[in-house]
Design an enzyme around this catalytic site. Structure first.
Site, PDB file in Angstrom:
ATOM      1  N   GLU A 234     -47.962 -37.234 -54.778  1.00 59.33           N
ATOM      2  CA  GLU A 234     -46.908 -38.225 -54.512  1.00 59.33           C
ATOM      3  C   GLU A 234     -45.860 -37.998 -55.581  1.00 59.33           C
ATOM      4  O   GLU A 234     -46.140 -38.090 -56.762  1.00 59.33           O
ATOM      5  CB  GLU A 234     -47.493 -39.638 -54.566  1.00 59.33           C
ATOM      6  CG  GLU A 234     -46.513 -40.709 -54.160  1.00 59.33           C
ATOM      7  CD  GLU A 234     -46.171 -41.617 -55.309  1.00 59.33           C
ATOM      8  OE1 GLU A 234     -45.049 -41.481 -55.859  1.00 59.33           O
ATOM      9  OE2 GLU A 234     -47.019 -42.456 -55.673  1.00 59.33           O
ATOM     10  N   CYS A 271     -41.845 -45.292 -58.771  1.00 56.48           N
ATOM     11  CA  CYS A 271     -41.510 -44.274 -57.771  1.00 56.48           C
ATOM     12  C   CYS A 271     -40.757 -44.879 -56.596  1.00 56.48           C
ATOM     13  O   CYS A 271     -40.166 -44.155 -55.791  1.00 56.48           O
ATOM     14  CB  CYS A 271     -42.770 -43.561 -57.293  1.00 56.48           C
ATOM     15  SG  CYS A 271     -44.118 -44.656 -56.850  1.00 56.48           S
TER      16      CYS A 271
END
Length: 494
Positions: A234, A271
């Protein structure tokens, strides 16, 4: 804070992975109750570390105790969520197609399918979440739930915190009579240690949360193996937010307050931070920017996680602001010192944005770029030009959505999670959450790193054909001793 832990050598890593493989052979056969009790016990032991764990994490990461308290709760809740998932049981996706021996022209065999664990999983701890995405975070919890053994590489930015969590897991292993090498812990700051972990013969899969460069390197290491393995990274995301005309006209001040908070939450070290904003040029847009400027100006700079992240933020934000056509909207009024980040918002035209790939790159920290588009067509073109994202958000009214059907149709192709009238910061841990997206948001957009479905990264389907009932896994036996939901001859049954 200096990391005083010894770097694991390639030989030590290979030994660790051999031990992990041996432990996996035993652990995968443990009962549902043994595995679920193990996960619950890890959660209990982490909580038993008390305030000392929070204090150490705060010392190492500069994150406030309040934020860390919430993150610890999320971490233990994830572990217990997977324990509950195991006890319910249907996650193995058992399906049975019974034999039809007298079918013409060919008899139909008895076929039974379920998910089984891949093997030892290597997890790379994340810098920005010392609990929830690190030692006992979502990757570890989901891999253990799948029946895999786990080897964690501690993130060097919070190595002592990682050691404390490791001690909690070791206690749980002893309490629950689980093979001691089912969870192992190594340290390393070099590329060589990461490469060795990915390329060790017994490594079956990899989980990573971090930079695009780091995640791509792990994928490349896997591709160089004799037998490539799945790497679930990720990575980068700028999480575009679209402000539509009607909502800007009605609520410019409220939206600005909401987004000044989201852009700078945790000094932008999420993120899911909204690093890109899009809108069509209008007086309402400039009204919004005026209010946003006031909000950003009032934000107090704070220390980032570590010096490396601060240095990268300084470099990337300065590079973005130096690009031709980029205008500074506002920075925080209070000067930044040491490794503090200076909250920043900038403005650029759609035409300039489309012509300059540098402006498409993630600036990890409290920075966001507003792209002012000449019309809806250019806005859609700008949105399509950005790479895969974890999230994309639409701020609008029902009228806005009705007036912009082309935009709405584009959204699912951009991101794994599509928000309406909210902020992307904040990821709910539940079955319906998708935390992933097209590359480079993640290396495999079919999977999520958050929620119960995160377990599907660490399993593969196996079909048993014409096997004696007594030798089948419990999930596939005729009597359904686990009492789980199964698809039997195309009908769901329990």
């Amino acid at each position: 804070m200096a990391n005083h832990f010894k770097e694991a050598s390639v030989e030590e890593i290979n030994q660790v992975m051999q031990q992990s493989h041996a432990a996996f052979q035993i652990f995968q056969k443990k009962s549902i109750e043994e595995k679920s009790t193990f996960l619950d016990t890890i959660a209990n032991e982490i909580e038993a570390l008390g305030d000392a764990l929070l204090q150490k994490a705060s010392e190492e990461t500069n994150l406030p105790i309040g934020r860390l308290t919430g993150e610890r709760a999320r971490t233990t809740a994830q572990l217990r969520m997977f324990a509950t998932m195991l006890r319910e049981g249907s996650w193995v996706e058992a399906s049975i197609d019974t034999a039809i021996p007298d079918r013409a022209p060919l008899p139909k065999p008895d076929l039974r399918k379920m998910l089984i664990p891949l093997g030892p999983v290597v997890v790379f701890g994340a810098s920005n979440f010392p609990f929830a995405y690190s030692t006992a975070g979502g990757d570890t919890a989901s891999a253990l739930a799948a029946g895999c053994s786990v080897v964690v590489k501690a993130h060097p930015a919070h190595a002592e915190t990682s050691e404390m969590v490791y001690s909690a897991i070791k206690k749980a292993i002893a309490t629950c009579n689980i093979p001691q090498d089912v969870f192992q812990h190594v340290h390393g700051t070099s590329f060589e240690s990461g490469k060795a972990l990915v390329q060790a013969d017994h490594t079956a899969a990899v989980g990573f949360t971090g930079s695009t460069a780091g995640g791509k390197a792990l994928v490349d290491y896997s591709a160089q193996r004799k037998n490539p393995i799945p790497v679930f990274s990720e990575m980068g995301s700028i999480n575009p937010v679209i402000f539509l005309p009607d909502t800007l006209q009605q609520n410019a001040a409220g939206l600005a307050t909401q987004y000044a908070g989201s852009i700078t939450l945790g000094m932008g070290q999420f993120c899911t931070n909204p690093g890109l904003m899009l809108a069509v040029e209008s007086p309402a847009l400039h009204d919004f920017l005026d209010h946003l400027s006031t909000g950003i100006e009032a934000i107090q700079p704070a220390k980032m996680l570590h010096a490396g992240i601060h240095l990268a933020y300084e470099k990337k934000s300065h590079e973005a602001l130096e690009q031709k056509g980029v205008k500074l909207v506002q920075q925080a009024a209070t000067a930044a010192h040491d490794i503090e980040a200076l909250p920043t918002v900038a403005l650029v035209s759609g035409e300039t944005f489309l012509a300059n790939p540098i402006l498409h790159e993630e600036v990890f920290g409290p920075y966001s770029l507003m792209v002012s588009c000449k019309d809806e067509q250019e806005l859609v073109t700008v949105l399509k030009s950005v790479s895969g994202q974890l999230t994309t958000t639409v701020m609008g009214t029902v009228k806005d959505l009705t007036d912009h059907p082309n935009l709405v149709d584009v959204l699912p192709s951009i991101a794994g999670r599509i928000l309406f009238n909210g902020v992307p910061t904040g990821v709910e841990v539940c079955a319906s959450m998708v935390h992933g997206g097209p590359y480079p948001a993640s290396t495999d957009s079919r999977f999520t790193a958050v929620g119960v479905n995160a377990v599907k990264r660490w399993v593969r389907p196996v079909c048993y054909q014409n096997w004696p009932d007594s030798l089948l896994p419990l999930a596939l036996q005729d009597a359904n001793p686990l009492q789980i939901w199964r698809l039997v001859d195309n009908e769901w049954k329990k």
